[in-house]
Design an enzyme around this catalytic site. Structure first.
Site, PDB file in Angstrom:
ATOM      1  N   ASP A 154      76.643 -93.026 -30.739  1.00 12.57           N
ATOM      2  CA  ASP A 154      77.384 -93.024 -31.990  1.00 12.57           C
ATOM      3  C   ASP A 154      78.172 -91.726 -32.109  1.00 12.57           C
ATOM      4  O   ASP A 154      78.715 -91.235 -31.109  1.00 12.57           O
ATOM      5  CB  ASP A 154      76.415 -93.204 -33.164  1.00 12.57           C
ATOM      6  CG  ASP A 154      77.003 -94.096 -34.244  1.00 12.57           C
ATOM      7  OD1 ASP A 154      77.935 -93.632 -34.920  1.00 12.57           O
ATOM      8  OD2 ASP A 154      76.542 -95.231 -34.400  1.00 12.57           O
ATOM      9  N   HIS A 195      78.417 -91.347 -39.532  1.00 10.58           N
ATOM     10  CA  HIS A 195      78.005 -92.670 -39.068  1.00 10.58           C
ATOM     11  C   HIS A 195      76.749 -92.603 -38.207  1.00 10.58           C
ATOM     12  O   HIS A 195      75.786 -93.352 -38.431  1.00 10.58           O
ATOM     13  CB  HIS A 195      79.154 -93.324 -38.296  1.00 10.58           C
ATOM     14  CG  HIS A 195      78.982 -94.798 -38.090  1.00 10.58           C
ATOM     15  ND1 HIS A 195      78.495 -95.334 -36.930  1.00 10.58           N
ATOM     16  CD2 HIS A 195      79.247 -95.848 -38.902  1.00 10.58           C
ATOM     17  CE1 HIS A 195      78.457 -96.656 -37.023  1.00 10.58           C
ATOM     18  NE2 HIS A 195      78.919 -96.998 -38.209  1.00 10.58           N
ATOM     19  N   SER A 250      77.091-102.650 -38.492  1.00 13.53           N
ATOM     20  CA  SER A 250      76.651-101.371 -37.924  1.00 13.53           C
ATOM     21  C   SER A 250      75.388-100.889 -38.620  1.00 13.53           C
ATOM     22  O   SER A 250      74.717 -99.987 -38.137  1.00 13.53           O
ATOM     23  CB  SER A 250      77.753-100.323 -38.068  1.00 13.53           C
ATOM     24  OG  SER A 250      78.043-100.100 -39.435  1.00 13.53           O
TER      25      SER A 250
END
Length: 897
Positions: free
Chosen positions: A59, A90, A256
């Site tokens: 990520d 994120h 996600s």
């Protein structure tokens, strides 16, 4: 490879959370956390918390000494940014969902060991090479579980795909998000579409599929097969709590988020197995078996939306606790009576004479990384009526890594043409895995079972059967096919499959509800019997056509009465040139292979009928009989025969290069842009329309299903709607455009790299009727003496399937087009080219046979045969004379046999 961050729906990961939140919102977040962690808490109570499980998170990285994480073991940076930190949030959020320890946003496996792989920059950019390096390191360091909340549409990024295989072959379990391109079908991303990867879709707390969650089927297999079911499971993906960059919690939505929920579940399940025996029991296949077999099927969504259903941690735990290595088929049941879950199979029954219905299942081999199909799959019907089913199997003889495919090609035999009822039985396949190095035992063979329950109806009448042309569709990958609607700026590629069960799934449902039966043709036109179908439906097609296809379609329409409905798209070379772009990910120039549709190829196909499209790019609103419609980057009709009916309207023209958009305004409809044409052609009927956006669920503005049904009423049943066939729009003279003014092919693209036609052999594939597989199709295998002369009837083969080929010339054996990307679909000597074009405007021309001097043909053949016989006797005598003179050297000579 196109990679994209699957950020939360409607929220950028760096968007700040409110410092104060209402008690109602806080209560909602607490509820979400309690709901999602319900099963996890039961395992925590048993002492299973993810301890000693190596969790790799690919990520945007994570910050050191983050207060929410106890076991950040390693952080690595594979980008060209000079930092290990997550500056987007994120990666930190994903890690928090998996292993966060803050009370407000607890993760599923708080004791899991976190390995943060930073593969995206602060600008959200990544490269395949960065992933390859990071994957290699994950293999070297023996990661147990990997989470990828990322993806892209490029399943032909082979270095990436093959590295995923290598990684899962090393016994790492990969979990990945299906993507946020829902509710469109065919939008699942890579690597989630790989069968060795656990693919995760998103649901809300009411167990509804989240609107943003991408749908399958997978599109690797199109056109000659059928896509696989994905996601494998669904998990909560809306309003999930996770960690912020530095401290505190926030909620996000998206697949996600659903992916780390599933990855956290996997970490917990891994920790259930004692560390010393994990590698013997746990692998990508056995973990997927535990997840899909334990999942709870949701009521409402179909299999291509939910996969096996909602992940159930406790049921999967019970499966793994007593797990013995075995192989299985996923899904294990195909039930045509289980609607809506078994859509589209439950929406259209089987019947005799149809194209094969293909179902593609996955073989999961928990016995070893490599396996073999021990013997061909077999069909075991439950009772006598099951013998009416004919199944051909295509399958992976070698299963690696951990998974393979089993495709069923199902047809009802001709003797079942009047049968109505249910066929039940089992398909079985035996899978064997050899022992691996270091093992002193031989693994067992597993007999896998797929249960079938199929609904069968009598064969529908011809007028109700529609054939969908899938064969001539090209998508990304492999080609850069630009979007169909140029007003859509955020989706530059046509990558959704263009299949009846992907982005045309709504159209499929509409046609079924209207009583039509729609079959898929994934092979050339020579591979179907036109006598069986009312209409051939051609929508948004980009490929070329074999010369044999042009000849056959001409005969199918004119002599066999096949209806033809064509929905085209824009094509303009100057506009395509403006769409070239340099892709920073692949570091290469991308050049469109064609426009929204391949108009030059379509024009060659329609040339025998006197029909052609132009290169305008039209858009705007119009109305027919009160039905409001939108024309989105469609093309215009520039050639059309007399006697037909043409509808024209005023639109904006985007094809005007170097000038502002030109508005075509006129009260004279003959000068407005023609977009819809309908005409009788011999014994068949043709309808052409210049835009497919109104049938395509991707970025549709308004649908034109009403128009499609009226068109099919005309082409299949000769029902004429008074509005579409008004005398005021009847063409007394042909609409004509000189051939050298028609759109031309691009000369700067190697079209053969993307085409299933150019430079390829004409052959019927496994999506055709069984009796013509691996041949060139109906009528192309017959002996030369059975071929009829142009316009002359066959003798002694009336009604034969072999009689459907065009009143074609004896040049039917012409080899496929050369690999030049610029070849014409016309055949030299085609009697309907050029000189015969005006004959299309008079039906009598098609019905009158060519006069042949039949009285002297037979005597001539006898005379020639006699001369050949005398010549052979003379040559035999000459050879005997040469033998008497001694041997003669044959060096350098070619012997003609």
């Amino acid at each position: 490879m196109f990679t994209s961050m699957s950020f939360g729906e409607g929220e950028h990961p760096t968007a700040p959370c409110n410092s104060t939140i209402s008690w109602k919102h806080k209560l909602m977040m607490q509820r979400s956390q309690v709901t999602s962690l319900c099963g996890a808490k039961a395992l925590w109570a048993k002492g299973h918390t993810g301890a000693k499980v190596k969790m790799a998170i690919f990520d945007t990285g994570i910050r050191a000494k983050h207060p929410h994480f106890r076991n950040i073991k390693e952080r690595t940076n594979w980008t060209d940014d000079d930092t290990l930190n997550d500056n987007l949030g994120h990666g930190t959020f994903v890690a928090g969902v998996i292993a966060g320890q803050d009370a407000e946003c607890l993760g599923f496996a708080p004791e899991a060991e976190i390995y943060a792989f930073r593969v995206f920059t602060n600008a959200q950019i990544s490269y395949t090479s960065w992933f390859l390096d990071a994957f290699n390191y994950a293999i070297e360091t023996n990661m147990d579980v990997l989470n990828l909340s990322i993806g892209g549409p490029d399943y032909l990024d082979l270095p990436f795909v093959e590295k995923v295989w290598e990684l899962t072959a090393s016994n790492s379990i990969m979990v990945s998000a299906i993507g946020n391109d829902g509710p469109l079908y065919g939008t699942l991303n890579n690597p989630v579409d790989q069968s060795d990867v656990i693919g995760v879709g998103g649901i809300d707390y009411n167990d509804h599929i989240a609107s943003f969650s991408s749908r399958s089927m997978s599109t690797w297999e199109i056109p000659h097969g059928y896509g696989r079911m994905k996601p494998d499971i669904v998990a909560y993906g809306r309003d999930i709590m996770g960690s912020k960059i530095s401290t505190g919690c926030k909620s996000l939505s998206g697949t996600s988020v659903a992916s780390p929920v599933a990855a956290g579940v996997v970490c917990l399940l891994v920790s259930v197995i004692p560390e010393g025996s994990r590698k013997k029991i746990l692998n990508p296949a056995s973990m997927k078996q535990a997840l899909v077999e334990g999942a709870a099927k949701l009521s409402g969504p179909n299999m291509y939306e939910q996969g096996a259903g909602k992940v159930d941690l406790l049921k999967s735990y019970e499966i793994l606790k007593n797990y013995q290595p075995r192989a299985s088929i996923f899904p294990s049941v195909l039930d045509f009576t289980d609607c809506p879950y078994s859509w589209p199979f439950c929406h259209q029954p089987l019947y005799a004479g149809a194209m094969p219905v293909i179902f593609n299942a996955t073989i999961l081999n928990g016995m070893g990384v490599i396996g073999y199909v021990d013997s061909p799959p077999s069909w075991h019907p439950l009772d006598e009526v099951g013998n009416l089913l004919n199944i051909h199997f295509t399958y992976s003889e070698v299963i690696w890594p951990w998974t393979g495919y089993l495709a069923l090609h199902m047809q009802i035999k001709e003797e079942g043409a009047q049968f109505a009822g249910i066929i039940e039985g089992n398909v079985t396949v035996r899978v064997y895995s050899p022992s691996t190095r270091g093992e002193n035992f031989q693994r067992q063979t597993t007999t896998c079972v797929l249960k079938l329950k199929l609904k069968v109806v009598p064969t529908p009448p011809r007028s109700k059967r529609i054939l969908w042309d899938q064969f001539h569709s090209i998508k990304y990958p492999p080609g850069y096919i630009p979007r169909d609607s140029l007003n859509v700026r955020n989706d530059i590629l046509d990558w959704h499959g263009d299949h009846l069960h992907t982005n045309f799934h709504t159209m499929f449902n509409v046609l079924r509800d209207a009583g039509y039966y729609v079959e898929t043709l994934g092979s050339p036109f020579t591979c179907f019997d036109a006598h069986q179908y009312g209409t051939l439906l051609m929508v948004d097609l980009e490929d070329e056509y074999y010369e044999e296809e042009v000849q056959k379609l001409k005969d199918d329409v004119i002599n066999t009465g096949l209806g033809l409905a064509v929905f085209a798209e824009w094509y303009n070379v100057d506009m395509m040139a403006k769409m070239n772009f340099f892709d920073d990910s692949t570091r290469s120039w991308w050049i469109p292979v064609t426009g929204g549709a391949n108009i030059p190829a379509l024009n060659d196909l329609l040339a025998p009928f006197g029909i052609a499209f132009g290169d305008k790019i039209l858009h705007g609103d119009f109305s027919i009989d009160g039905e409001q419609s939108h024309y989105a980057s469609g093309t215009d009709i520039v050639k059309f025969p007399a006697g037909g009916f043409l509808h024209g309207f005023s639109f904006l023209d985007s094809s005007m290069i170097g000038a502002t958009q030109k508005i075509l305004r006129t009260s004279d409809m003959t000068k407005a842009s023609s977009i819809l044409g309908l005409v009788d052609m011999g014994s068949g009927r043709i309808a052409v329309y210049g835009d497919s956006n109104c049938l395509d669920s991707s970025h549709m503005v308004t649908n034109c299903f009403w128009l499609l049904k009226k068109i099919l009423d005309f082409t299949s049943r000769n029902i004429r709607d008074p509005v579409l066939f008004s005398d005021s729009i009847r063409q007394d003279v042909p609409l004509y455009e000189d051939d050298n003014q028609l759109p031309s092919r691009r000369t700067d693209v190697n079209f053969s790299s993307y085409s299933a036609v150019v430079g390829k052999e004409l052959i019927c594939r496994s999506d055709s009727r069984f009796e013509i597989w691996e041949t060139k199709g109906y009528g192309l295998q017959e002996s030369w003496w059975k071929k009829r002369l142009p316009g002359y009837p066959n003798i002694g083969v009336a009604g034969s399937l072999n009689s459907i080929i065009a009143g074609s010339s004896l040049e039917w054996t012409r080899s496929p087009r050369k690999n030049d990307g610029n070849s014409s679909a016309r055949t030299v000597g085609n009697p309907y080219d050029k000189g015969m074009e005006f004959a299309l405007f008079s039906r009598d021309k098609f019905e009158k046979p060519v006069v042949v001097a039949s009285r002297w043909i037979v005597p001539a053949i006898v005379a020639i045969s006699g001369l050949l016989l005398l010549l052979s006797f003379w040559r035999f005598g000459q050879k005997r004379k040469r033998r008497k003179k001694g041997p003669v050297s044959s060096s350098g000579r070619v012997i003609n046999v």
